[in-house]
Design a protein around this motif. Structure first.
Motif, PDB file in Angstrom:
ATOM      1  N   GLY A   1       1.035  -1.248  -0.058  1.00  0.00           N
ATOM      2  CA  GLY A   1       0.025   0.136   0.012  1.00  0.00           C
ATOM      3  C   GLY A   1       1.009   1.244   0.009  1.00  0.00           C
ATOM      4  N   GLU A   2       1.900   1.550   1.066  1.00  0.00           N
ATOM      5  CA  GLU A   2       2.686   2.408   0.783  1.00  0.00           C
ATOM      6  C   GLU A   2       3.428   2.830  -0.286  1.00  0.00           C
ATOM      7  OE1 GLU A   2       6.801   3.927   3.613  1.00  0.00           O
ATOM      8  OE2 GLU A   2       5.516   2.204   4.364  1.00  0.00           O
TER       9      GLU A   2
ATOM     10  N   ASP B   1       0.921   4.037  -3.161  1.00  0.00           N
ATOM     11  CA  ASP B   1       0.687   5.481  -2.896  1.00  0.00           C
ATOM     12  C   ASP B   1       1.828   6.249  -3.288  1.00  0.00           C
ATOM     13  OD1 ASP B   1      -1.833   4.725  -1.733  1.00  0.00           O
ATOM     14  OD2 ASP B   1      -1.165   4.981   0.448  1.00  0.00           O
TER      15      ASP B   1
ATOM     16  N   THR C   1       4.011   5.603  -5.708  1.00  0.00           N
ATOM     17  CA  THR C   1       3.839   5.358  -7.233  1.00  0.00           C
ATOM     18  C   THR C   1       2.876   6.425  -7.648  1.00  0.00           C
ATOM     19  OG1 THR C   1       4.562   3.114  -7.161  1.00  0.00           O
ATOM     20  CG2 THR C   1       3.798   4.073  -9.399  1.00  0.00           C
ATOM     21  N   TRP C   2       1.521   6.604  -7.098  1.00  0.00           N
ATOM     22  CA  TRP C   2       0.714   7.387  -7.608  1.00  0.00           C
ATOM     23  C   TRP C   2       1.257   8.857  -7.515  1.00  0.00           C
ATOM     24  CZ3 TRP C   2      -2.363   5.414 -10.967  1.00  0.00           C
ATOM     25  CH2 TRP C   2      -2.959   4.346 -11.058  1.00  0.00           C
ATOM     26  N   THR C   3       1.366   9.059  -6.334  1.00  0.00           N
ATOM     27  CA  THR C   3       2.062  10.537  -6.168  1.00  0.00           C
ATOM     28  C   THR C   3       2.953  11.083  -7.095  1.00  0.00           C
ATOM     29  OG1 THR C   3       1.516  10.354  -3.748  1.00  0.00           O
ATOM     30  CG2 THR C   3       2.998  12.121  -4.255  1.00  0.00           C
TER      31      THR C   3
ATOM     32  N   ALA D   1       5.540  12.068   1.012  1.00  0.00           N
ATOM     33  CA  ALA D   1       4.953  11.336   0.117  1.00  0.00           C
ATOM     34  C   ALA D   1       5.783  10.991  -1.228  1.00  0.00           C
ATOM     35  CB  ALA D   1       3.508  11.648  -0.399  1.00  0.00           C
TER      36      ALA D   1
END
Length: 273
Positions: free
Chosen positions: A68-69, A72, A74-76, A219
């Motif tokens: 999950g971390e 997240d 990667t999306w940022t 992030a």
């Protein structure tokens, strides 16, 4: 005759589909070869210390431990890369058009652009944080600074190297300057511009990660690489590094697909390898 043409077209379509499927095998083989080499130098015949390059199994465990971390982050980073790349594209194309439109403008500002591009961006990253504070502003600025120059260069080159026969055709049709630009020069420059865009895309990813090293507020993959390297968790740091590479591949080939769809005449007027 119609049936013969239909059969020939169907044969070409089958061959095209087979070539696409066959072409997809080569990247997979390259990936497998890279992983095998990685395993050899870290596990079978250890040549690299695990703190520098952990074995593939350790990195896989890191993926499973913190999916999950990592996703997240990667999306940022992907969002920052894409937004910064679009900003760099807009700025680069406008600057390139301005340089191509006036030889005086080109002579005045080309040396300045070269100087800006030559400055190591890592040296100004702390200054961007001071000026813009932590968050996306300095990160996007870093992306733009790294990515815009190839776009400027490709746009200027494309617009100033219009094929002579096309330029002569526009003049013979008594086209206005805007008509010549929009109907002849700009479309003719698009293949060159896409070369600049494809060079700039990986640079945009580098800019996003570099910006996150200094300006991220908790992030992004760059922040995770720095964080886990600092606590000697090299496996998770390498998991983040691999995700940066995967993200860059996806974005690059998305751009290749856009080029393929937007410039069908290029395939029809050039020979295939």
């Amino acid at each position: 005759m119609v049936e013969v043409r239909s059969e020939a077209r169907a044969t070409r379509d089958r061959w095209s589909a087979a070539r696409v499927a066959y072409a997809g095998v080569w990247p997979l083989l390259g990936l497998l070869l890279a992983i095998a080499t990685w395993w050899l130098v870290t596990t079978a015949y250890p040549l690299v210390h695990p703190a520098v390059l952990p074995p593939p199994a350790d990195v896989l465990v890191a993926f499973r431990r913190k999916p999950g971390e990592l996703l997240d982050g990667t999306w940022t980073t992907t969002a920052e890369t894409v937004i910064g790349f679009l900003l760099a594209t807009a700025a680069g194309v406008l600057i390139g058009i301005s340089l191509a439109a006036s030889r005086t403008t080109e002579r005045m500002f080309s040396p300045l652009l070269v100087a800006v591009n030559a400055v190591p961006k890592i040296t100004i990253a702390p200054l961007l944080v001071i000026a813009l504070d932590f968050g996306q502003k300095p990160i996007l600025t870093m992306v733009v600074l790294l990515a815009f120059f190839p776009i400027v260069l490709a746009t200027t080159t494309g617009l100033t190297t219009t094929p002579a026969d096309l330029a002569e055709l526009a003049r013979s049709l008594d086209a206005s300057r805007w008509q010549a630009f929009s109907k002849v020069r700009f479309p003719a420059a698009l293949p060159q511009m896409f070369i600049g865009l494809k060079v700039a895309m990986p640079l945009a990813a580098i800019g996003a990660v570099l910006g996150e090293f200094y300006a991220a507020d908790g992030a992004g993959l760059g922040f995770q690489i720095l964080q886990y390297s600092g606590v000697a968790d090299s496996a998770t740091a390498w998991a983040a590094i691999i995700l940066v590479g995967a993200m860059s591949i996806v974005l690059y080939y998305a751009l290749v697909a856009i080029e393929w769809l937007a410039l069908p005449w290029v395939r029809e007027t050039t020979s295939a390898r």
